[in-house]
Motif scaffolding. Structure first.
Motif, PDB file in Angstrom:
ATOM      1  N   VAL A   1      -8.074  15.842   3.711  1.00 18.66           N
ATOM      2  CA  VAL A   1      -9.054  15.347   2.751  1.00 18.66           C
ATOM      3  C   VAL A   1     -10.079  16.442   2.520  1.00 18.66           C
TER       4      VAL A   1
ATOM      5  N   ILE B   1       0.869  -1.179   0.000  1.00 15.35           N
ATOM      6  CA  ILE B   1       0.000   0.000   0.000  1.00 15.35           C
ATOM      7  C   ILE B   1       0.908   1.231   0.000  1.00 15.35           C
ATOM      8  N   HIS B   2       0.629   2.167  -0.907  1.00 16.02           N
ATOM      9  CA  HIS B   2       1.437   3.371  -1.019  1.00 16.02           C
ATOM     10  C   HIS B   2       0.523   4.595  -0.940  1.00 16.02           C
ATOM     11  N   TYR B   3       0.871   5.516  -0.051  1.00 13.73           N
ATOM     12  CA  TYR B   3       0.114   6.753   0.076  1.00 13.73           C
ATOM     13  C   TYR B   3       0.939   7.879  -0.560  1.00 13.73           C
ATOM     14  N   ASN B   4       0.361   8.593  -1.522  1.00 12.43           N
ATOM     15  CA  ASN B   4       1.076   9.666  -2.206  1.00 12.43           C
ATOM     16  C   ASN B   4       1.361  10.831  -1.265  1.00 12.43           C
ATOM     17  N   GLU B   5       0.357  11.293  -0.571  1.00 13.85           N
ATOM     18  CA  GLU B   5       0.503  12.425   0.357  1.00 13.85           C
ATOM     19  C   GLU B   5      -0.251  12.065   1.641  1.00 13.85           C
ATOM     20  N   PRO B   6       0.354  11.294   2.519  1.00 11.58           N
ATOM     21  CA  PRO B   6      -0.376  10.760   3.667  1.00 11.58           C
ATOM     22  C   PRO B   6      -0.818  11.791   4.704  1.00 11.58           C
TER      23      PRO B   6
ATOM     24  N   GLU C   1      -1.729  15.054   3.933  1.00 10.27           N
ATOM     25  CA  GLU C   1      -2.553  16.102   3.333  1.00 10.27           C
ATOM     26  C   GLU C   1      -4.009  15.946   3.797  1.00 10.27           C
TER      27      GLU C   1
END
Length: 63
Positions: free
Chosen positions: A62, A53-58, A60
């Motif tokens: 919502v 699992i990869h979060y681009n901007e964890p 930031e």
């Protein structure tokens, strides 16, 4: 109300036969019929297990 699970198949002419029910003769019952899914029983119930699992901007917010 107690629930009893019985798995069976329809006959060729579409008749459903329920035998050896744990009920007394004359007892009132409610019947609910659920169609089984046609998925193979060996399908993985956890398809994402072990995936990265990869979060681009964890951090930031919502919108």
């Amino acid at each position: 109300m107690k629930a009893h699970r019985i798995e069976t198949k329809l006959t060729k002419n579409g008749t459903l036969i329920l035998e050896d029910l744990p009920l007394q003769s004359g007892e009132a019952v409610e019947i609910l019929i659920l169609e089984r899914s046609s998925q193979p029983s060996d399908s993985n119930p956890y398809p994402l297990q072990g995936k990265v699992i990869h979060y681009n901007e964890p951090i930031e917010p919502v919108p």
